[in-house]
Design a protein around this motif. Structure first.
Motif, mmCIF file in Angstrom:
data_model
loop_
_atom_site.group_PDB
_atom_site.id
_atom_site.type_symbol
_atom_site.label_atom_id
_atom_site.label_comp_id
_atom_site.label_asym_id
_atom_site.label_seq_id
_atom_site.Cartn_x
_atom_site.Cartn_y
_atom_site.Cartn_z
ATOM 1 N N LEU A 11 0.901 -1.115 0.007
ATOM 2 C CA LEU A 11 0.033 -0.043 -0.064
ATOM 3 C C LEU A 11 0.916 1.456 -0.204
ATOM 4 N N LEU A 12 2.157 1.240 0.544
ATOM 5 C CA LEU A 12 3.033 2.222 0.467
ATOM 6 C C LEU A 12 3.407 2.638 -1.035
ATOM 7 N N THR A 13 3.658 1.320 -1.759
ATOM 8 C CA THR A 13 3.657 1.655 -2.993
ATOM 9 C C THR A 13 2.635 2.528 -4.111
ATOM 10 N N VAL A 14 1.461 2.047 -3.290
ATOM 11 C CA VAL A 14 0.115 2.898 -3.932
ATOM 12 C C VAL A 14 0.210 4.214 -3.854
ATOM 13 N N VAL A 15 0.692 4.674 -2.328
ATOM 14 C CA VAL A 15 1.013 6.116 -2.257
ATOM 15 C C VAL A 15 1.777 6.790 -2.938
#
Length: 397
Positions: free
Chosen positions: A303-307
């Motif tokens: 999810l950090l990759t999403v951000v």
């Protein structure tokens, strides 16, 4: 040391924490599968089949390395290319799923889910390909429609078509996989800013399609039986869960030690469906919590990759694949501790498996491809401009 560090920087792109988590999972998997397959090796010997514990470990380790190799290859490819490839993968998966169910599937546990690949004699689940293709194509469709996501005809209809077809076919032979895939698609739609009214319509149609597919498929009675066993407390605990509870209870805080599980000799599929119970029995509560933490860390990094993603497609793709893997892990672990009905889903990155390890490796490789940080504004051939760069407040508002 400097040479090794430079080689790692040049060849292992993307999130280094994700690389570390996957390598840790691989090491844990080899240790636990080797311990849990002793009974399988003994049964092979009684049946006159080749398959000692060492041979099983060698095969499992080979598949892990094959998955890691494909993960490395997938992470070297610009993730935007997967947008185009996903449609072809979907078109290929539909006839494979139908062929497996109606004509040529290898039947195991009263379900036709597998195709046997000639020459190498390795079983293959078309649903693994279909899951990866659907999540990728759904991310592509939603990213292309960020400017008119509220348009019912432009957004919901094509999404509903593909999700309905793939999940509807899968549920006929594998209800838990279909349900988990459907939930992942709903999460992806929510992140992709699809209105709640459209998602409600999607859920209603999904219930109808799923009910028809389940009733006309192979697992209707099995699903009802498992749900009834879970909800009706007056019935005895199913054999698998009873021994899963025993394994967990006798594991204590620190466990019995590697290779000292006793329930591995009694539990059905201790190397796949109930591998988490074996982990807790051998490594205790400490080992069980450590595995849970690794999955949560995997989800966090995904999810950090999403951000950090500059485009809608990359963010949606990473979110969808991360949710898919971690949700399946949570369901598997939940079943082992009695929080849900028996499903038969393996534990991703840990359970012994065939092509599931391969497709899991590809999925993680795609997440790493998104996380590489190479976000040059250059359109990929055949990709619409609005998927290259969309302001985050527009893509994820």
């Amino acid at each position: 040391m400097d040479i090794i560090k430079n080689w790692l920087r040049q060849n292992l792109k993307g999130d280094p924490v994700l690389w570390g988590i996957v390598i840790l999972f691989s090491l844990i998997s080899m240790a636990v599968v080797y311990s849990a397959t002793g009974t399988l090796a003994y049964k092979n010997e009684l049946r006159g089949r080749a398959g000692s514990s060492e041979m099983i470990l060698f095969k499992h380790t080979s598949l892990i390395f094959a998955g890691l190799a494909l993960m490395w290859l997938a992470h070297r490819i610009d993730y935007r290319n997967y947008s185009r490839l996903s449609l072809y993968a979907l078109l290929a998966s539909v006839p494979l799923l139908l062929f497996t169910f109606f004509m040529g599937g290898t039947t195991l546990n009263d379900a036709s889910r597998w195709l046997t690949i000639p020459v190498i004699n390795q079983t293959f689940q078309p649903s693994d390909l279909a899951k990866l293709a659907l999540i990728t194509h759904l991310a592509s469709m939603l990213s292309r429609r960020q400017q008119n996501v509220h348009d019912y005809k432009a957004t919901l209809l094509p999404v509903m078509l593909w999700v309905g077809v793939i999940c509807g076919i899968i549920i006929m032979s594998n209800a838990s996989t279909a349900l988990l895939l459907f939930v992942t698609c709903l999460l992806l739609m929510f992140i992709g800013r699809v209105p709640l009214k459209q998602m409600a319509v999607m859920v209603a149609i999904g219930v109808v399609v799923g009910g028809v597919g389940l009733a006309s498929g192979q697992r209707y009675k099995t699903v009802l039986s498992r749900i009834e066993s879970f909800t009706d407390k007056s019935k005895p605990v199913p054999f698998q869960l009873e021994h899963s509870y025993i394994a967990i209870a006798t594991g204590g805080v620190t466990g019995k030690g590697p290779g000292n599980s006793t329930e591995r000799n009694i539990l059905p599929h201790p190397y796949s469906d109930f591998i988490y119970a074996v982990i807790i029995e051998e490594y205790g509560l400490v080992g069980g919590v450590a595995v849970l933490f690794l999955y949560l860390a995997f989800l966090y990094r995904g999810l950090l990759t999403v951000v950090n993603s500059h485009g809608a497609f990359g963010g949606l793709l990473s979110a969808g694949l991360s949710f898919s893997l971690v949700l399946q892990a949570m369901v598997n672990m939940g079943v082992a501790v009695g929080l849900g009905p028996i499903t038969g889903l393996p534990l991703p990155l840990l359970s012994m498996g065939g092509t599931s390890l391969i497709f899991t490796g590809i999925s993680v490789g795609i997440i790493l491809s998104v996380s590489r940080g190479e976000r040059e504004i250059r359109p990929v051939v055949g990709e619409p401009a609005d998927t290259v760069r969309i302001p985050r407040k527009t893509a994820y508002a």
